[in-house]
Design an enzyme around this catalytic site. Structure first.
Site, PDB file in Angstrom:
ATOM      1  N   PRO A   1       0.814  -1.223   0.000  1.00  4.98           N
ATOM      2  CA  PRO A   1       0.000   0.000   0.000  1.00  4.98           C
ATOM      3  C   PRO A   1       0.843   1.267   0.000  1.00  4.98           C
ATOM      4  CG  PRO A   1       0.074  -0.933   2.196  1.00  4.98           C
ATOM      5  CD  PRO A   1       0.814  -1.887   1.312  1.00  4.98           C
TER       6      PRO A   1
ATOM      7  N   ARG B   1      -0.992   4.802  -0.963  1.00  3.77           N
ATOM      8  CA  ARG B   1      -1.980   5.821  -0.601  1.00  3.77           C
ATOM      9  C   ARG B   1      -2.534   5.647   0.820  1.00  3.77           C
ATOM     10  NH1 ARG B   1      -4.870   8.222  -4.456  1.00  3.77           N
ATOM     11  NH2 ARG B   1      -4.437   6.468  -5.833  1.00  3.77           N
TER      12      ARG B   1
ATOM     13  N   TYR C   1      -6.121  13.607 -13.103  1.00  2.00           N
ATOM     14  CA  TYR C   1      -7.081  12.494 -13.065  1.00  2.00           C
ATOM     15  C   TYR C   1      -8.501  12.962 -12.754  1.00  2.00           C
ATOM     16  CZ  TYR C   1      -2.615  10.351 -11.484  1.00  2.00           C
ATOM     17  OH  TYR C   1      -1.317   9.980 -11.315  1.00  2.00           O
TER      18      TYR C   1
ATOM     19  N   CYS D   1      -0.398  28.982 -15.548  1.00  7.77           N
ATOM     20  CA  CYS D   1      -0.934  29.448 -16.826  1.00  7.77           C
ATOM     21  C   CYS D   1      -1.451  28.277 -17.674  1.00  7.77           C
ATOM     22  CB  CYS D   1       0.169  30.207 -17.559  1.00  7.77           C
ATOM     23  SG  CYS D   1      -0.467  31.094 -18.962  1.00  7.77           S
ATOM     24  N   GLU D   2      -2.518  27.665 -17.205  1.00 10.63           N
ATOM     25  CA  GLU D   2      -3.166  26.544 -17.907  1.00 10.63           C
ATOM     26  C   GLU D   2      -4.646  26.594 -17.556  1.00 10.63           C
ATOM     27  OE1 GLU D   2      -1.904  23.420 -19.372  1.00 10.63           O
ATOM     28  OE2 GLU D   2       0.224  23.883 -19.170  1.00 10.63           O
TER      29      GLU D   2
ATOM     30  N   TYR E   1       0.755  11.026  -3.304  1.00 10.19           N
ATOM     31  CA  TYR E   1       0.856  11.531  -4.678  1.00 10.19           C
ATOM     32  C   TYR E   1       0.564  13.035  -4.718  1.00 10.19           C
ATOM     33  CZ  TYR E   1       0.539   6.511  -5.194  1.00 10.19           C
ATOM     34  OH  TYR E   1       0.757   5.166  -5.045  1.00 10.19           O
TER      35      TYR E   1
HETATM   36  N1  LLP Z   1       2.884  -1.221  -5.913  1.00 14.88           N
HETATM   37  C1  LLP Z   1       3.084  -0.900  -7.200  1.00 14.88           C
HETATM   38  C2  LLP Z   1       3.884  -1.776  -8.042  1.00 14.88           C
HETATM   39  C3  LLP Z   1       2.533   0.281  -7.724  1.00 14.88           C
HETATM   40  O1  LLP Z   1       2.716   0.592  -9.003  1.00 14.88           O
HETATM   41  C4  LLP Z   1       1.778   1.140  -6.879  1.00 14.88           C
HETATM   42  C5  LLP Z   1       1.192   2.384  -7.385  1.00 14.88           C
HETATM   43  C6  LLP Z   1       1.603   0.746  -5.525  1.00 14.88           C
HETATM   44  C7  LLP Z   1       2.158  -0.449  -5.101  1.00 14.88           C
HETATM   45  C8  LLP Z   1       0.840   1.582  -4.542  1.00 14.88           C
HETATM   46  O2  LLP Z   1      -0.478   1.785  -4.882  1.00 14.88           O
HETATM   47  P1  LLP Z   1      -1.486   2.524  -3.853  1.00 14.88           P
HETATM   48  O3  LLP Z   1      -1.639   1.670  -2.641  1.00 14.88           O
HETATM   49  O4  LLP Z   1      -0.872   3.829  -3.528  1.00 14.88           O
HETATM   50  O5  LLP Z   1      -2.747   2.675  -4.609  1.00 14.88           O
HETATM   51  N2  LLP Z   1      -0.564   8.938  -8.898  1.00 14.88           N
HETATM   52  C9  LLP Z   1      -1.805   8.180  -8.789  1.00 14.88           C
HETATM   53  C10 LLP Z   1      -1.576   6.805  -8.250  1.00 14.88           C
HETATM   54  C11 LLP Z   1      -0.563   6.003  -9.063  1.00 14.88           C
HETATM   55  C12 LLP Z   1      -0.266   4.648  -8.468  1.00 14.88           C
HETATM   56  C13 LLP Z   1       0.860   3.984  -9.201  1.00 14.88           C
HETATM   57  N3  LLP Z   1       1.272   2.746  -8.600  1.00 14.88           N
HETATM   58  C14 LLP Z   1      -2.789   8.975  -7.929  1.00 14.88           C
HETATM   59  O6  LLP Z   1      -2.462  10.089  -7.527  1.00 14.88           O
HETATM   60  O7  LLP Z   1      -3.914   8.533  -7.701  1.00 14.88           O
END
Ligand code: LLP
Length: 417
Positions: A271, A273, A313, A343-344, A372
């Site tokens: 995890p 996030r 997103y 400026c967007e 993020y």
């Molecule tokens: N493991 C791998 C291999 C990953 O690619 C990711 C996230 C995670 C774990 C962690 O995922 P999480 O638990 O955070 O969902 N920037 C985007 C999220 C991109 C996630 C990319 N990979 C956002 O702001 O929502």
């Protein structure tokens, strides 16, 4: 709920106006207790079998946060040599790092090999490259289980439309490549995508990976990936991710697998996030309010350079309005667009959002920015990146990363004499 920051006493009695008087706006403000609470929760996802939680540090690489992970017995995954170096900096032992890269060079791979860091290979070509560099070595492969999920198509990281992982149909070639280089495939991992509020897609993906795992002999570990969500609509009373229900649903599936497989490998999850998102807010100043074609624009200093998720997103972040350091009650709501100073046209934190009457000089408190948020900041429009501060468990406010200065923006240029 009228106010999240009041309900959890986010600032622990500190006046947000005092914080911004010292550190300016915009500023990322973290709460140590909330981050620790989430880190502790992920270490308990599986209790019946050997298990480790790997915090996926791409969500937030602030060294103080990595230190919390170290102290809370959370391991980490790294996507790049830079992320490995961040972990080295706070003293993570190499045995607690899992390198899960994508399309890396020999040098990057060698960096992990030299340090004996377990590495997962994401394609047959990268597996062969690893074999050339480290014949006889031990590694993992990232499986693309054929199904993905997530809050936006850009964060779905498995299934038919993504670059990630090796599809199940190529498993025979994994074994051929491993044999050619005498590699031991010690683990398999997956990550189907990001941000589920219900356990179902993850549970289905676990079952699917365990089915695939049976094709691999004597695995030391199986990593199910991350993706657990947090309630971004908390002001509308969206419930938390049902962690207990999720853990309970996982147990019988693992029991069955362990019996069929003959032993329990180390199970892992990844995890990002969930560990950090709720542990941060951004404080941003309202500098102008105007009407354009019957639409009210609340203009702030939190542009897409500071928080890109809404522009990238269409992500939702709840926003509270503070006046003289106090939350303005959510009555007398008006529909507004909230914009930054970039400026967007896409530089909008929120479209058609109901906010209590907002004026120049108010502070906006943008919730759930710990994941993020800062890690995706940029210096677009030559705006230095903001400071990060932490409300410590004892209520003190500590600077954990300086704001960049204009001098920092000049630091790497050459050839202008
Ligand atoms: N493991 C791998 C291999 C990953 O690619 C990711 C996230 C995670 C774990 C962690 O995922 P999480 O638990 O955070 O969902 N920037 C985007 C999220 C991109 C996630 C990319 N990979 C956002 O702001 O929502």
């Amino acid at each position: 709920m009228n106010s999240y920051i009041e309900s959890v006493d986010f600032f622990k009695g500190n006046d947000p106006e005092d914080i911004v008087a010292t550190y300016g706006t915009p500023v990322y403000v973290y709460n140590e207790d909330i981050i620790r609470k989430h880190m502790q929760a992920v270490t308990k996802v599986i209790t019946r079998y050997p298990y480790t939680a790997n915090y996926s540090i791409k969500a937030n690489t602030n060294l103080s946060i990595l230190k919390i992970a170290l102290e809370e017995h959370v391991n980490c995954d790294a996507m790049s040599v830079g992320e490995i170096k961040m972990l080295e900096k706070v003293g993570f032992p190499y045995g607690r790092i899992f390198f899960v890269p994508n399309n890396v060079s020999n040098d990057e791979m060698q960096y992990a090999i030299d340090r004996n860091i377990m590495t997962s290979l994401d394609s047959l070509e990268q597996l062969a490259q690893y074999g050339e560099l480290n014949p006889g070595g031990k590694c993992a492969v990232r499986i693309n289980p054929g199904v993905g999920a997530g809050h936006h198509e850009k964060v779905v990281t498995a299934g038919k439309k993504t670059k990630f992982g090796i599809s199940e149909e190529f498993i025979p070639q994994i074994f051929e490549t491993a044999e050619k280089y005498n590699l031991r495939i010690a683990g398999i991992n997956q990550h189907i995508g990001s941000l589920f509020m219900k356990p179902d897609p993850y549970i289905a993906a676990v079952e699917n990976l365990l089915r695939i795992a049976k094709q691999f002999e004597d695995l030391e570990f199986i990593d199910f990936g991350g993706g657990y969500g947090i309630p971004y609509h908390k002001l509308d009373d969206e419930p938390e991710y049902p962690m207990e229900e999720f853990c309970a649903a996982l147990e019988p599936i693992l029991d069955k697998f362990v019996v069929e497989y003959g032993h329990a490998p180390l199970f892992k999850s990844e995890p990002g996030r969930y560990c950090v998102a709720e542990g941060s807010v951004i404080l941003s100043r309202v500098h102008a309010v105007k009407e354009n074609n019957e639409k009210i624009y609340v203009g702030t200093d939190c542009g897409m350079n500071v928080l890109v998720r809404p522009s990238m997103y269409d992500s939702w972040h709840d926003i509270e309005v503070l006046r003289d350091g106090k939350v303005v009650p959510r009555t007398d709501m008006r529909e507004v667009n909230i914009s930054g100073n970039i400026c967007e046209s896409g530089d909008l934190l929120a479209h058609d959002r109901l906010l209590p009457g907002t004026r120049k000089g108010d502070l906006l408190c943008i919730l759930d920015t710990g994941a993020y948020g800062y890690s995706m900041c940029s210096t677009y429009n030559s705006r230095p990146r903001p400071a990060e501060v932490m409300i410590k468990s004892d209520g003190s406010v500590k600077l954990i990363r300086h704001a960049e200065t204009y001098e920092d923006l000049f630091a790497l240029y050459e050839g202008i004499e």
